[in-house]
Write a protein that holds these residues in place. Sequence first.
Motif, PDB file in Angstrom:
ATOM      1  N   MET A 103     -15.063   7.417  -9.773  1.00  0.00           N
ATOM      2  CA  MET A 103     -16.020   6.798  -8.864  1.00  0.00           C
ATOM      3  C   MET A 103     -15.220   6.080  -7.790  1.00  0.00           C
ATOM      4  SD  MET A 103     -19.101   5.927  -7.926  1.00  0.00           S
ATOM      5  CE  MET A 103     -20.026   6.463  -9.367  1.00  0.00           C
ATOM      6  N   THR A 104     -15.456   6.399  -6.521  1.00  0.00           N
ATOM      7  CA  THR A 104     -14.717   5.745  -5.450  1.00  0.00           C
ATOM      8  C   THR A 104     -15.570   5.726  -4.179  1.00  0.00           C
ATOM      9  OG1 THR A 104     -12.595   5.661  -4.288  1.00  0.00           O
ATOM     10  CG2 THR A 104     -13.543   7.843  -4.680  1.00  0.00           C
ATOM     11  N   PHE A 105     -15.018   5.141  -3.111  1.00  0.00           N
ATOM     12  CA  PHE A 105     -15.753   5.003  -1.860  1.00  0.00           C
ATOM     13  C   PHE A 105     -14.765   5.057  -0.702  1.00  0.00           C
ATOM     14  CE2 PHE A 105     -13.955   0.878  -2.193  1.00  0.00           C
ATOM     15  CZ  PHE A 105     -13.893   0.377  -0.907  1.00  0.00           C
ATOM     16  N   ARG A 106     -15.325   5.164   0.506  1.00  0.00           N
ATOM     17  CA  ARG A 106     -14.520   4.994   1.716  1.00  0.00           C
ATOM     18  C   ARG A 106     -15.438   4.672   2.880  1.00  0.00           C
ATOM     19  NH1 ARG A 106     -14.374   9.250   5.472  1.00  0.00           N
ATOM     20  NH2 ARG A 106     -15.368  11.195   4.778  1.00  0.00           N
ATOM     21  N   PRO A 107     -14.965   3.831   3.812  1.00  0.00           N
ATOM     22  CA  PRO A 107     -15.660   3.744   5.089  1.00  0.00           C
ATOM     23  C   PRO A 107     -15.583   5.117   5.764  1.00  0.00           C
ATOM     24  CG  PRO A 107     -14.080   1.960   4.837  1.00  0.00           C
ATOM     25  CD  PRO A 107     -13.803   2.942   3.735  1.00  0.00           C
ATOM     26  N   GLU A 108     -16.551   5.426   6.571  1.00  0.00           N
ATOM     27  CA  GLU A 108     -16.594   6.778   7.124  1.00  0.00           C
ATOM     28  C   GLU A 108     -15.324   7.138   7.884  1.00  0.00           C
ATOM     29  OE1 GLU A 108     -20.173   9.443   8.341  1.00  0.00           O
ATOM     30  OE2 GLU A 108     -19.868   7.910   9.906  1.00  0.00           O
ATOM     31  N   ASP A 109     -14.666   6.162   8.466  1.00  0.00           N
ATOM     32  CA  ASP A 109     -13.450   6.435   9.216  1.00  0.00           C
ATOM     33  C   ASP A 109     -12.192   6.026   8.453  1.00  0.00           C
ATOM     34  OD1 ASP A 109     -13.909   3.750   9.241  1.00  0.00           O
ATOM     35  OD2 ASP A 109     -13.514   3.456  11.388  1.00  0.00           O
ATOM     36  N   GLY A 110     -12.289   5.917   7.135  1.00  0.00           N
ATOM     37  CA  GLY A 110     -11.140   5.500   6.344  1.00  0.00           C
ATOM     38  C   GLY A 110     -10.877   6.423   5.173  1.00  0.00           C
ATOM     39  N   PRO A 111      -9.773   6.211   4.476  1.00  0.00           N
ATOM     40  CA  PRO A 111      -9.438   7.050   3.318  1.00  0.00           C
ATOM     41  C   PRO A 111     -10.236   6.656   2.087  1.00  0.00           C
ATOM     42  CG  PRO A 111      -7.793   5.333   3.563  1.00  0.00           C
ATOM     43  CD  PRO A 111      -8.749   5.166   4.729  1.00  0.00           C
ATOM     44  N   TRP A 112     -10.255   7.547   1.110  1.00  0.00           N
ATOM     45  CA  TRP A 112     -10.876   7.219  -0.173  1.00  0.00           C
ATOM     46  C   TRP A 112     -10.072   6.110  -0.851  1.00  0.00           C
ATOM     47  CZ3 TRP A 112     -15.567   8.774  -1.135  1.00  0.00           C
ATOM     48  CH2 TRP A 112     -16.027   9.993  -0.642  1.00  0.00           C
ATOM     49  N   PRO A 115      -5.400   4.522  -5.885  1.00  0.00           N
ATOM     50  CA  PRO A 115      -4.129   3.813  -6.046  1.00  0.00           C
ATOM     51  C   PRO A 115      -3.162   4.147  -4.916  1.00  0.00           C
ATOM     52  CG  PRO A 115      -4.865   4.686  -8.151  1.00  0.00           C
ATOM     53  CD  PRO A 115      -5.787   5.245  -7.113  1.00  0.00           C
ATOM     54  N   GLY A 116      -2.667   3.105  -4.260  1.00  0.00           N
ATOM     55  CA  GLY A 116      -1.701   3.277  -3.190  1.00  0.00           C
ATOM     56  C   GLY A 116      -2.300   3.370  -1.810  1.00  0.00           C
ATOM     57  N   ALA A 117      -3.609   3.629  -1.703  1.00  0.00           N
ATOM     58  CA  ALA A 117      -4.234   3.811  -0.398  1.00  0.00           C
ATOM     59  C   ALA A 117      -4.721   2.501   0.205  1.00  0.00           C
ATOM     60  CB  ALA A 117      -5.389   4.799  -0.508  1.00  0.00           C
ATOM     61  N   TYR A 118      -4.982   1.507  -0.623  1.00  0.00           N
ATOM     62  CA  TYR A 118      -5.497   0.215  -0.171  1.00  0.00           C
ATOM     63  C   TYR A 118      -4.583  -0.896  -0.694  1.00  0.00           C
ATOM     64  CZ  TYR A 118     -10.083   2.161   1.207  1.00  0.00           C
ATOM     65  OH  TYR A 118     -11.102   2.850   1.812  1.00  0.00           O
ATOM     66  N   ASP A 119      -4.589  -2.028  -0.009  1.00  0.00           N
ATOM     67  CA  ASP A 119      -3.933  -3.230  -0.524  1.00  0.00           C
ATOM     68  C   ASP A 119      -4.886  -3.928  -1.480  1.00  0.00           C
ATOM     69  OD1 ASP A 119      -1.547  -3.011   0.849  1.00  0.00           O
ATOM     70  OD2 ASP A 119      -2.307  -4.082   2.603  1.00  0.00           O
ATOM     71  N   MET A 120      -4.399  -4.272  -2.652  1.00  0.00           N
ATOM     72  CA  MET A 120      -5.205  -5.012  -3.620  1.00  0.00           C
ATOM     73  C   MET A 120      -4.832  -6.488  -3.525  1.00  0.00           C
ATOM     74  SD  MET A 120      -5.482  -4.499  -7.745  1.00  0.00           S
ATOM     75  CE  MET A 120      -5.991  -2.810  -7.564  1.00  0.00           C
ATOM     76  N   LEU A 138     -12.463  -6.886  -8.149  1.00  0.00           N
ATOM     77  CA  LEU A 138     -11.303  -6.785  -7.270  1.00  0.00           C
ATOM     78  C   LEU A 138     -11.720  -6.917  -5.813  1.00  0.00           C
ATOM     79  CD1 LEU A 138     -10.215  -3.046  -7.043  1.00  0.00           C
ATOM     80  CD2 LEU A 138     -12.103  -3.750  -8.495  1.00  0.00           C
ATOM     81  N   VAL A 139     -10.751  -7.312  -5.004  1.00  0.00           N
ATOM     82  CA  VAL A 139     -10.910  -7.374  -3.553  1.00  0.00           C
ATOM     83  C   VAL A 139      -9.794  -6.534  -2.957  1.00  0.00           C
ATOM     84  CG1 VAL A 139     -10.912  -8.844  -1.507  1.00  0.00           C
ATOM     85  CG2 VAL A 139     -11.925  -9.677  -3.643  1.00  0.00           C
ATOM     86  N   VAL A 140     -10.168  -5.607  -2.050  1.00  0.00           N
ATOM     87  CA  VAL A 140      -9.185  -4.698  -1.472  1.00  0.00           C
ATOM     88  C   VAL A 140      -9.292  -4.707   0.049  1.00  0.00           C
ATOM     89  CG1 VAL A 140      -9.128  -3.214  -3.511  1.00  0.00           C
ATOM     90  CG2 VAL A 140     -10.741  -2.705  -1.652  1.00  0.00           C
ATOM     91  N   LEU A 141      -8.184  -4.354   0.687  1.00  0.00           N
ATOM     92  CA  LEU A 141      -8.117  -4.200   2.137  1.00  0.00           C
ATOM     93  C   LEU A 141      -7.772  -2.754   2.457  1.00  0.00           C
ATOM     94  CD1 LEU A 141      -6.081  -7.371   3.209  1.00  0.00           C
ATOM     95  CD2 LEU A 141      -8.557  -7.052   3.336  1.00  0.00           C
ATOM     96  N   ASP A 142      -8.588  -2.118   3.313  1.00  0.00           N
ATOM     97  CA  ASP A 142      -8.273  -0.753   3.701  1.00  0.00           C
ATOM     98  C   ASP A 142      -7.195  -0.768   4.788  1.00  0.00           C
ATOM     99  OD1 ASP A 142      -9.425  -1.223   6.195  1.00  0.00           O
ATOM    100  OD2 ASP A 142     -11.287  -0.167   5.731  1.00  0.00           O
ATOM    101  N   PRO A 143      -6.705   0.374   5.233  1.00  0.00           N
ATOM    102  CA  PRO A 143      -5.628   0.382   6.231  1.00  0.00           C
ATOM    103  C   PRO A 143      -5.974  -0.346   7.526  1.00  0.00           C
ATOM    104  CG  PRO A 143      -5.776   2.528   5.177  1.00  0.00           C
ATOM    105  CD  PRO A 143      -6.951   1.736   4.700  1.00  0.00           C
ATOM    106  N   ARG A 144      -7.267  -0.528   7.823  1.00  0.00           N
ATOM    107  CA  ARG A 144      -7.661  -1.276   9.027  1.00  0.00           C
ATOM    108  C   ARG A 144      -7.934  -2.741   8.712  1.00  0.00           C
ATOM    109  NH1 ARG A 144     -12.235   1.985  12.177  1.00  0.00           N
ATOM    110  NH2 ARG A 144     -12.045   0.079  13.436  1.00  0.00           N
TER     111      ARG A 144
END
Length: 839
Positions: A103-112, A115-120, A138-144
């Motif tokens: 089970m996962t998610f992504r903003p439409e303009d971001g990656p899924w 592990p390794g794709a987001y900062d935790m 958990l709280v995560v930060l996407d590449p943007r």
Amino acid sequence: MKSRGPDQTEWVQECRLCAVPSDDEWLLGYVGFDPTEEGTREALLTLGNGYLMTRGAAAEATADGIHYPATYVAGVYNRLVSLVDGHRRADESIVNLPNWLPMTFRPEDGPWFAPGAYDMVHHHVMINLRQGLYQRELVVLDPRQRRTHITQERLISMDRPHLACQRTTITPQDWSGAIHVRSLIDGRVTNGNVAAHGPLNRQHLVPPVTGHHSDTHWLTTQTNQSGIRIAVAARTTLHHDSGPVVADRLPVGGGGRVGHIFRLAAQAGTPVTIDKTVAIYTSDDRAISEPLDAARAEIADAPALAALRDAHTLAWEHIWRRFHLSIDGREMTDERRAVNAHLFHVAQTLSRHTADLDTGVPARGLHGEGYRGHIFWDELFVFPLLNLRTPELTRALLLYRYRRLPQARRLARSIGASGALFPWQSGSDGREETPERFHNPLSRRWMADNSQRQYHVNLAIGYNIWQYYQVTADVDFLTAYGAELLIDITRFWASLVEHDPVRDRYHIRGVMGPDEFHDGYPDHPGTGLNDNAYVNIMTAWTLTRTRDVCETLGGHHTDELWERLGVTDNELDRWDHISRRLHVPFLPNGLLSQFDGYAALEELDHDAYRARYGDIGRIDLILEAEDDTANRYQVSKQADVLMLFYLLSAEEITAVLHRLGYPFDPATIPQTVHHYLARTTHGSTLSRVVHSWLLARTNRHASWHLLREALDADLSDTQSGTTRQGIHLGAMAGTVDILQRCYTGLETRGDALRLHPRLPQTLTHLDFDLRYRGHWLRFHCSQDHISVHALPSAAPPVTVVIDQQSHTLSGGTHLTVPLTTDTRRQPPTADADLNRRGH
């Protein structure tokens, strides 16, 4: 998965899980993310219901060397052939089933999110042991650098054993926009939990078939040798607090995966909740026509998560009534949490749903692939806990052995013996599953594994049958199953002995004891040992108990049983003679010798090896890497001779040895414990359990110290990283049994429940409930007194003996007995220097 490091203070205030008091002994949890510990945490955060178990892996993770999501169904094995180190070998393993978690998610303009794709920036995961719920925040930060808050709750239904559910709530905290949610079943799984199994063939499943139907998706596959068909069906729904979510649903599939992707509008601060419910069936299940039909029908009938959770937590409430045990003393939070965690893992591995299966007691639970999911002798440490709480489950698990009697008879014949020989490692059909070779990671060589000579597993099964009968007085079980098992086990030992007519003594040659470090003599490795004291004494005990069973059943109209089994008076007389004339070796100092010739072995300099290697629990591997062998030394992995004092009371051991014609003095027991404890490396989690038990009467402080170490073994992964391959079920049950039976001196013997309490000074009181011969008995034990309350019952009165004073308890009656200073005084000890020796 990337982490911002240990400083997560700013996020803790927002974390609901972090608001829970840290001294809550019903919560087992971890803050932060440590890739080196992830495998261990996943094992300890496993959820299950006795039929189905899923490791506590993150829903977005795949098997990548750090994470290992896996699901197992009890009894689902598969056999594969591998070419390893130039040798062909066939290994049967518990099978990792398709992964239902993804089970996962992504903003439409971001990656899924993976592990390794987001900062935790914050991570907190725990199990609520009382309710059987996995919780994660958990709280995560996407590449943007957009911040998203995620919570998850997971359960494996204890009410409906084929159902599991996971709720994920996603809250964009500083962004809005279209969001994609992906829910999958992943059939691209292999067995990869144990690094040492890397050279083995690991592909146990055929390529899956997948499909969709309305809001559900499904996957079917089967094991490629045993032919067990497996079906997983899933339903995914989305909603806000105010009601259903309007979302586009896109079916996805191919490449061994199947599921849906949802596209919806998300607003900052507004949570979106995704509920995923799955049903899992196999062709081994009862009362079904076909696994996929059963899974789809179950998922169609599955209630919403709230109702499923309510029924699940009620089922756990009922379990905790049966497994109630609490301790108190100064600063006991960690110990109480450990006890609760151990009880939890035993109760969810072996439940009422297990009783409907044809399965045994897996040594590593269903928490990983250690030992390939095989059944050893660990039930010896588990059944005492179950006998006095869920005896109907013990009965069902003993039938796993009974159904495999034909295979055990074939194994006995293969070594030229009569009767039945149960294998050291057992799986689906009861053949010997012990591999011929195992890998030494220190020397990087493959070593011969001769542990199939541990015939003493037979003795454990006989012991378990007798102890079950002592607790339950279940004559019907003895008549239908138990007597036949005991007679075939006894026939095996009677055929294995060699008679010395000059001394009129019987010898048992070519076996291994529980120690495991010695598989032969220095010049004859792999050929076994002669007259192992544990084996010979327990054989004498077993032969005597078998005769007792024959006498017990003699008046129960069992003529047909004896005719079918062909037991004769001459056979009974020979068993009696063997039980009186088996040879038992002694050391020059008069103590029991581990085996004939033990005193001639060299002493090992434990201190020197600790200085060089630190942990010497597996000194056998260290010595092999130095081109040496443990066969040369007086060193043990775990208790061997001392197992006798774990299983039998001093009175019973004395009676057996006197029956054999040896003038044994029970006053030598403390010296014997000291002698062998000083030569034990505790290379097994069972070791500290046994030694804690043995020290309880002579050095309660040392006993409590070893018990705390045993409680910590899996929770802190003190066994060199092995917990990630599965918890040690026997040790977990054994630690609780020390509190339940050892510190209370509880025995079920001679149609009476006997108690002789001696709590360590650290404990102020101990409370627990037990079931004995139809009664539920509530115990309160302190340093000063013990009370027993029989809950209302129509069962016949039972005899309770406390410090040799006999009492009769009927349903609804209560008994309180003071413990005088004399009865609580600790006897002298010869173990004062144990801590100096590193034990």
